[in-house]
Design an enzyme around this catalytic site. Structure first.
Site, PDB file in Angstrom:
ATOM      1  NE  ARG A  43       5.005   4.543  -7.370  1.00  0.00           N
ATOM      2  CZ  ARG A  43       4.830   3.551  -8.238  1.00  0.00           C
ATOM      3  NH1 ARG A  43       5.719   3.341  -9.197  1.00  0.00           N
ATOM      4  NH2 ARG A  43       3.763   2.774  -8.156  1.00  0.00           N
ATOM      5  CB  SER A 112      -2.854   7.170  -3.576  1.00  0.00           C
ATOM      6  OG  SER A 112      -1.530   7.545  -3.879  1.00  0.00           O
ATOM      7  CE  LYS A 141       0.527   3.638  -8.455  1.00  0.00           C
ATOM      8  NZ  LYS A 141      -0.640   2.869  -8.116  1.00  0.00           N
TER       9      LYS A 141
END
Length: 211
Positions: A43, A112, A141
């Site tokens: 990521r 997601s 996040k």
């Protein structure tokens, strides 16, 4: 990958984050792989494509060494450039059906989701697995939406593909996910922020197998 292989790969899913680096980024990922993580998602939200590609090539080598799937987060171009095993997209990224068209039928597609409606839509669009969260509050996040346990259970019941719980999961709270139907958990700091990365992965995996 066959469906049962994807199911197994979702057991202990590592999502990388450059903020948690002990020795070196690659050494830390390898320590996690030695500890038994079953999938790695690279990521990099703020990296240019060329740098992302170079980094992805190195992480892919590690994943191949330990025979685990290598997933790219949210960048189809990078995934195709390095021939990764798959891609993971969020609700605000490219639509799952469009991603599936780009990557073809044989790459892994993860999406997601935060609701049963989103889960069914992603499944119908060709997702191979779903990431559901945040199941606990998380500092990894900033814009994470918290999903309650009943919604997580309902999502698992609504689709026939593996569901991975993500968000704020660590050794002390993971057993709260027992009997929800999840195939596994996705973690960042629960492994990468720990002093002993390999041992943390080993212990987490033992707990996942009890869910």
């Amino acid at each position: 990958m066959k469906e049962d292989s994807i199911q197994q790969a979702m057991c202990l899913y590592l999502v990388t984050d450059q903020r948690w680096v002990h020795h070196s980024f690659y050494e830390d990922i390898e320590e996690a792989l030695k500890g038994g993580v079953t999938c790695v998602q690279l990521r990099e939200k703020h990296m240019d494509n060329q740098s992302f590609i170079e980094e992805a090539k190195e992480v892919k080598k590690l994943c191949e060494k330990y025979h685990v799937p290598f997933i790219i987060n949210d960048n189809v171009e990078v995934m195709l450039a390095v021939n990764g095993d798959g891609i993971h997209v969020g609700q605000h990224d490219m639509q799952a059906k469009d991603v599936r068209k780009r990557i073809g039928p044989n790459k892994i597609l993860g999406v997601s989701v935060h609701s049963v409606e989103q889960a069914v839509s992603a499944y119908q669009a060709g997702a191979d697995y779903l990431g559901v969260g945040a199941v606990f509050s998380t500092q990894t996040k900033d814009d994470a939406i918290v999903v309650d346990k009943q919604t997580l259970r309902d999502i698992c019941d609504a689709v026939s593909i593996p569901v991975v719980a993500i968000g704020g999961i660590h050794h002390e709270n993971i057993m709260a996910l027992k009997d929800t139907g999840v195939a596994g958990v996705a973690v960042v700091s629960a492994i990468l922020a720990q002093e002993h990365i390999q041992q943390s992965a080993i212990e987490l995996k033992e707990q996942v197998l009890l869910l």
